[in-house]
Design an enzyme around this catalytic site. Structure first.
Site, PDB file in Angstrom:
ATOM      1  N   LYS A 118      -8.425 -15.365   2.182  1.00  0.00           N
ATOM      2  CA  LYS A 118      -8.000 -15.581   0.838  1.00  0.00           C
ATOM      3  C   LYS A 118      -7.970 -17.204   0.783  1.00  0.00           C
ATOM      4  CE  LYS A 118      -4.525 -11.765   0.152  1.00  0.00           C
ATOM      5  NZ  LYS A 118      -2.992 -11.735   0.193  1.00  0.00           N
ATOM      6  N   ARG A 171       0.731  -1.285   0.050  1.00  0.00           N
ATOM      7  CA  ARG A 171      -0.102  -0.137  -0.059  1.00  0.00           C
ATOM      8  C   ARG A 171       0.640   1.306  -0.073  1.00  0.00           C
ATOM      9  NH1 ARG A 171      -0.764  -3.150   4.383  1.00  0.00           N
ATOM     10  NH2 ARG A 171      -0.259  -2.709   6.387  1.00  0.00           N
ATOM     11  N   HIS A 198     -25.252  16.195  -1.690  1.00  0.00           N
ATOM     12  CA  HIS A 198     -26.575  15.791  -2.135  1.00  0.00           C
ATOM     13  C   HIS A 198     -26.961  14.323  -1.858  1.00  0.00           C
ATOM     14  CE1 HIS A 198     -27.517  19.649  -4.135  1.00  0.00           C
ATOM     15  NE2 HIS A 198     -26.211  19.710  -4.197  1.00  0.00           N
ATOM     16  N   GLU A 215      -6.193  -0.859   6.363  1.00  0.00           N
ATOM     17  CA  GLU A 215      -5.105  -2.167   6.120  1.00  0.00           C
ATOM     18  C   GLU A 215      -4.036  -1.879   7.041  1.00  0.00           C
ATOM     19  OE1 GLU A 215      -4.677  -4.889   2.514  1.00  0.00           O
ATOM     20  OE2 GLU A 215      -3.128  -3.678   2.565  1.00  0.00           O
TER      21      GLU A 215
HETATM   22  O1  F6P Z   1      -4.956  -7.304   0.409  1.00  0.00           O
HETATM   23  C1  F6P Z   1      -3.557  -7.833   0.790  1.00  0.00           C
HETATM   24  C2  F6P Z   1      -2.429  -7.414  -0.077  1.00  0.00           C
HETATM   25  O2  F6P Z   1      -1.379  -8.072   0.267  1.00  0.00           O
HETATM   26  C3  F6P Z   1      -2.273  -5.873  -0.263  1.00  0.00           C
HETATM   27  O3  F6P Z   1      -1.431  -5.332   0.916  1.00  0.00           O
HETATM   28  C4  F6P Z   1      -1.459  -5.636  -1.461  1.00  0.00           C
HETATM   29  O4  F6P Z   1      -1.487  -4.240  -1.734  1.00  0.00           O
HETATM   30  C5  F6P Z   1      -2.527  -6.386  -2.298  1.00  0.00           C
HETATM   31  O5  F6P Z   1      -2.700  -7.466  -1.495  1.00  0.00           O
HETATM   32  C6  F6P Z   1      -1.777  -6.916  -3.689  1.00  0.00           C
HETATM   33  O6  F6P Z   1      -0.751  -7.819  -3.410  1.00  0.00           O
HETATM   34  P1  F6P Z   1       0.233  -7.888  -4.502  1.00  0.00           P
HETATM   35  O7  F6P Z   1       0.666  -6.643  -4.964  1.00  0.00           O
HETATM   36  O8  F6P Z   1       1.209  -8.863  -4.224  1.00  0.00           O
HETATM   37  O9  F6P Z   1      -0.307  -8.491  -5.855  1.00  0.00           O
END
Ligand code: F6P
Length: 545
Positions: A512, A285, A401, A370
């Site tokens: 996941k 992120r 609105h 996150e």
């Molecule tokens: O949602 C979990 C996560 O690991 C995020 O922190 C990250 O940005 C996203 O999945 C995508 O991960 P990657 O860049 O490894 O595909």
């Protein structure tokens, strides 16, 4: 509390609720229910100038907060009594502060210059890192310039007109936001598309509109293992095969890989010189500053990309050097803590008065939620106080609105960050005057409120609703970079004070894993699902027959 062997050195014997400042703030919070923001201005005519500051070309007015002078001083004491300073030094010097993943947290190194490191013991290592980053960014420059200038050719010899970034989370949100925010600088002949959702309708309808001969896929994934991204990439490969007869398109000039995992990208078939790498110490992120930002550089040009990095660096230096009372990220973080930990606010809103910043709230949702949606401290103990706030938002005036009714007259307190640019070259004087006038009016009305006319209680505006205004001089690449870095550091400060690890994301793993288990089996009976999920699984199957 005593330090355990797991306690990082920057947070020995620390728990925020045990600090003197936290206890005092709890008392002040009780008094705050009887206080009115407008009275603070009457009591102190200097309040608006005292509670505002400039950093580069970003001006922050935080005077419209339900924070007395006394409370403000105590919030600053809370920062001083927290491990913030040591923690910040540890992050910038490259210590492995992401303890659960045993990683350093060095996104700031992506925008650093040689010699930036103020922690002398880490200076040499830091300079080496900056050199590595410059090398990696060099590839971003070369590839983006080749694409922009029409020298990068598809398999039939045609220049690229469309770039499809396939990635999710941090490998999507930052580049997508930046390309939208900085569209003033966009290349006129190249269109950027962002595919993130595994919903096939998204990619299939996008690809339908494109010419495969002139399309480049930027496969963006830090790990190169993400299910959604790999499935979308497979669909793109099939599209190249079906339309151009190009088998293994991933190994052609129609694909580049953006990743921290070169091995996985190579195994996937991306040619070595089409892999743009970044370091594993860049969190997903926090990765728009790395090669994940290739699509940004393609869209706005590498020089503007560098400007974006320069703006972020300006904010990094400010964050490291300014005293807490004049430190923008610290100020925003403390205000957030005041509302969420002491005044019971359940959410916080970010309302940009700029349509190009429409995606800012979604971007900040990942950054903030996150990072700080955690309930375990850095030394492995459960927290007994609130952490990350629920962040949401929408652009003004559209939000006015839709949900502003609740902000003005609802029962919940929702502190707001208003974000706008004073000058907008893409707008005109009349529109921009109305846009900014609305923002100022809303912030003022929320604070001031209004009495109801006799017999019409439904027209009562209670007021006393807090907000900040973040006013950029203009939405330039530099100011955009500074704005994003400002929020990154705000999240960091809150994590320091809450004593949590803002840099892991274990919370997303279970879902996941269960999705993989569920998908591995074609029938609900073979899975060990809860009864509700088994029934839903069967219901979907029945609908599809
Ligand atoms: O949602 C979990 C996560 O690991 C995020 O922190 C990250 O940005 C996203 O999945 C995508 O991960 P990657 O860049 O490894 O595909």
């Amino acid at each position: 509390m005593t330090a355990t062997s797991n306690t990082p050195h920057y947070a020995p014997n620390y728990t925020p609720t045990a600090t003197a400042a936290w206890k005092t703030l709890q008392q002040y919070a009780q008094q705050a229910t009887g206080q009115n923001i407008t009275d603070f201005f009457t009591d102190n005519p200097q309040r608006s100038s005292q509670m505002s500051l400039q950093c580069g070309e970003i001006f922050l007015d935080y005077s419209k907060n339900l924070v007395s002078d006394q409370t403000w001083q105590t919030l600053l004491e809370l920062a001083a009594q927290s491990p913030l300073e040591r923690h910040r030094a540890a992050m910038f010097s490259g210590e492995k502060i992401n303890t659960t993943e045993d990683r350093a947290v060095l996104h700031a190194a992506l925008r650093a210059e040689i010699g930036d490191q103020s922690v002398a013991s880490a200076a040499e290592e830091s300079d080496q890192r900056v050199r590595l980053v410059k090398q990696q960014l060099n590839s971003v420059e070369l590839v983006s310039e080749k694409i922009r200038s029409g020298q990068w050719l598809g398999s039939t010899g045609k220049a690229i007109t469309d770039v499809v970034n396939i990635g999710i989370g941090g490998s999507d949100l930052g580049p997508k936001l930046a390309c939208s925010a900085l569209q003033e600088y966009a290349h006129p002949g190249i269109t950027l598309h962002f595919i993130s959702n595994v919903d096939g309708a998204e990619i299939l309808t996008t690809l339908q509109k494109l010419n495969p001969e002139t399309t480049l896929v930027a496969l963006a994934s830090k790990t190169f293992t993400t299910q959604e991204t790999l499935l979308n990439a497979k669909t793109a490969r099939n599209w190249f095969a079906d339309t151009l007869g190009l088998e293994n398109a991933q190994s052609s000039s129609h694909f580049v890989g953006l990743t921290a995992n070169r091995e996985n990208a190579l195994a996937y078939g991306i040619p070595d010189d089409q892999i743009l790498e970044f370091a594993e110490w860049v969190g997903g992120r926090y990765s728009l500053w790395s090669s994940i930002g290739l699509s940004i550089a393609i869209s706005i040009g590498y020089q503007n990309f560098v400007e974006m990095l320069a703006g972020a660096r300006e904010m990094d230096l400010h964050f490291q050097q300014a005293p807490a009372a004049e430190n923008m990220p610290v100020i925003l973080a403390l205000l957030g803590i005041w509302y969420s930990n002491f005044l019971g606010a359940q959410s916080t809103a970010v309302i940009p008065y700029c349509e190009r910043l429409l995606l800012l709230p979604s971007y900040l949702q990942q950054l903030d939620m996150e990072s700080n949606g955690k309930s375990t401290t850095v030394d492995g103990k459960p927290v007994d106080y609130q952490t990350g706030a629920i962040l949401w938002g929408q652009t003004g005036t559209n939000g006015q609105h839709a949900f502003f009714q609740l902000l003005h007259q609802g029962t919940r307190m929702v502190p707001i960050d208003f974000v706008a640019a004073a000058v907008d070259n893409l707008s005109n004087e009349e529109h921009h005057r109305v846009l900014l006038g609305n923002m100022l009016a809303q912030a003022s009305a929320l604070m001031s409120g209004q009495e109801a006319p006799e017999g019409e209680p439904y027209r009562h505006y209670p007021g006393n609703k807090p907000s900040n205004v973040l006013m950029l001089k203009k939405l330039t690449a530099k100011n955009f970079g500074a704005l994003i870095a400002l929020y990154e550091h705000k999240v960091f400060v809150q994590g320091s004070i809450w004593n949590i690890n803002s840099f892991d994301q274990w919370g997303v793993e279970l879902g996941k894993k269960m999705a993989n288990q569920l998908l591995a089996s074609d029938s609900a009976d073979q899975t060990e699902l809860d009864p509700s999920t088994t029934a839903l699984f069967a219901h979907i199957k029945a609908c599809q027959e």
